[in-house]
Design a protein around this motif. Structure first.
Motif, PDB file in Angstrom:
ATOM      1  N   ILE A   1      11.507  -0.515  12.871  1.00 47.12           N
ATOM      2  CA  ILE A   1      12.083  -0.025  14.131  1.00 47.12           C
ATOM      3  C   ILE A   1      11.983  -1.037  15.266  1.00 47.12           C
ATOM      4  N   GLY A   2      11.381  -2.200  15.008  1.00 43.35           N
ATOM      5  CA  GLY A   2      11.290  -3.243  16.029  1.00 43.35           C
ATOM      6  C   GLY A   2      10.152  -3.013  17.000  1.00 43.35           C
TER       7      GLY A   2
ATOM      8  N   ILE B   1       0.838  -1.202   0.000  1.00 43.76           N
ATOM      9  CA  ILE B   1       0.000   0.000   0.000  1.00 43.76           C
ATOM     10  C   ILE B   1       0.873   1.252   0.000  1.00 43.76           C
ATOM     11  N   ALA B   2       1.881   1.289   0.863  1.00 45.53           N
ATOM     12  CA  ALA B   2       2.761   2.453   0.945  1.00 45.53           C
ATOM     13  C   ALA B   2       3.483   2.679  -0.371  1.00 45.53           C
ATOM     14  N   LYS B   3       3.980   1.604  -0.968  1.00 47.23           N
ATOM     15  CA  LYS B   3       4.683   1.742  -2.252  1.00 47.23           C
ATOM     16  C   LYS B   3       3.738   2.248  -3.333  1.00 47.23           C
ATOM     17  N   ALA B   4       2.526   1.706  -3.390  1.00 49.45           N
ATOM     18  CA  ALA B   4       1.556   2.131  -4.402  1.00 49.45           C
ATOM     19  C   ALA B   4       1.159   3.595  -4.212  1.00 49.45           C
ATOM     20  N   ALA B   5       1.158   4.054  -2.954  1.00 45.91           N
ATOM     21  CA  ALA B   5       0.785   5.439  -2.656  1.00 45.91           C
ATOM     22  C   ALA B   5       1.974   6.392  -2.741  1.00 45.91           C
ATOM     23  N   GLY B   6       3.168   5.830  -2.936  1.00 46.26           N
ATOM     24  CA  GLY B   6       4.362   6.667  -2.991  1.00 46.26           C
ATOM     25  C   GLY B   6       4.707   7.281  -1.648  1.00 46.26           C
ATOM     26  N   ARG B   7       4.379   6.574  -0.568  1.00 45.82           N
ATOM     27  CA  ARG B   7       4.608   7.086   0.789  1.00 45.82           C
ATOM     28  C   ARG B   7       5.668   6.251   1.493  1.00 45.82           C
ATOM     29  N   ARG B   8       6.335   6.879   2.439  1.00 43.64           N
ATOM     30  CA  ARG B   8       7.246   6.145   3.310  1.00 43.64           C
ATOM     31  C   ARG B   8       6.425   5.353   4.324  1.00 43.64           C
TER      32      ARG B   8
ATOM     33  N   HIS C   1      12.269  -5.498   1.747  1.00 41.41           N
ATOM     34  CA  HIS C   1      11.745  -4.168   1.434  1.00 41.41           C
ATOM     35  C   HIS C   1      12.275  -3.084   2.375  1.00 41.41           C
ATOM     36  N   VAL C   2      12.861  -3.509   3.487  1.00 39.18           N
ATOM     37  CA  VAL C   2      13.355  -2.548   4.468  1.00 39.18           C
ATOM     38  C   VAL C   2      14.663  -1.956   3.958  1.00 39.18           C
ATOM     39  N   ASP C   3      14.624  -0.650   3.647  1.00 39.91           N
ATOM     40  CA  ASP C   3      15.815   0.026   3.131  1.00 39.91           C
ATOM     41  C   ASP C   3      16.260   1.175   4.038  1.00 39.91           C
ATOM     42  N   GLY C   4      15.552   1.388   5.149  1.00 38.46           N
ATOM     43  CA  GLY C   4      15.903   2.463   6.076  1.00 38.46           C
ATOM     44  C   GLY C   4      15.457   3.834   5.615  1.00 38.46           C
ATOM     45  N   ASP C   5      14.863   3.919   4.434  1.00 44.68           N
ATOM     46  CA  ASP C   5      14.391   5.188   3.899  1.00 44.68           C
ATOM     47  C   ASP C   5      12.904   5.105   3.561  1.00 44.68           C
TER      48      ASP C   5
END
Length: 197
Positions: A162-163, A124-131, A153-157
């Motif tokens: 965050i656990g 969903i975040a990727k499709a919306a262009g959101r972090r 998918h976790v790239d830190g950006d």
């Protein structure tokens, strides 16, 4: 059984026993009808045979609660021992923010197992262009799920993990996010993170 034996030896110290653990822990005191007992459940898939036995032994001293009536929807209609007590949150622990920055990330908060849908939140975040900021504990039995569906998918950006979070970190996460994503793949009994958000 260690908990049960301790419970039996200390039974005179209690006015009421409220258990969120396994029903079997109450076994030593079930037949003590002068000692009220409550067993609480937070998800469906209840041990009905054990519950019937506990009701028979404890009679009116044994009551059951759930965070949603949906949890005990399969209980016999004649069983009046069930009560719904919704989960609640202490509003003083959360900071209301009416506005966040336009670039505020989306948030996912929950156990990292397939039914909770963290992989859906990523999509969903990727499709919306959101972090997206993901917070929660990964469950050892779903190690492969985390390794294959979350970690790549976790790239830190764009996607940050965050656990597990404590109350203060949860407050910061929720109050600094544009929205909470909760794209579950099961019939959630309550979903306390929605109330927290």
């Amino acid at each position: 059984w260690q908990v049960g034996s301790q419970l039996w030896s200390r039974r005179h110290e209690f006015d009421l026993i409220h258990s969120f653990g396994r029903l079997a822990a109450l076994a030593p005191v079930l037949a003590l009808r002068g000692l009220p007992k409550i067993q609480s459940y937070q998800r469906a898939g209840l041990p009905w045979r054990s519950i019937r036995t506990a009701r028979r032994l404890g009679r009116t001293s044994m009551q059951f609660t759930a965070c949603s009536s949906n949890v005990y929807r399969d209980a016999p209609a004649s069983d009046g021992a069930w009560h719904t007590i919704f989960n609640g949150v202490d509003l003083a622990k959360y900071t209301f923010r009416p506005d966040v920055g336009e670039d505020a990330p989306l948030a996912f908060l929950g156990r990292l197992e397939p039914i909770k849908g963290a992989h859906n939140a990523i999509a969903i975040a990727k499709a919306a262009g959101r972090r997206l900021t993901i917070a929660g504990n990964w469950v050892p039995q779903y190690r492969d799920y985390f390794a294959s569906q979350i970690a790549p998918h976790v790239d830190g950006d764009r996607v940050q993990y965050i656990g597990p979070v404590d109350d203060a970190s949860k407050n910061a996460l929720l109050s600094n996010s544009a929205a909470l994503l909760m794209p579950i793949e099961w019939e959630e009994p309550f979903g306390i993170v929605m109330a927290e958000a």
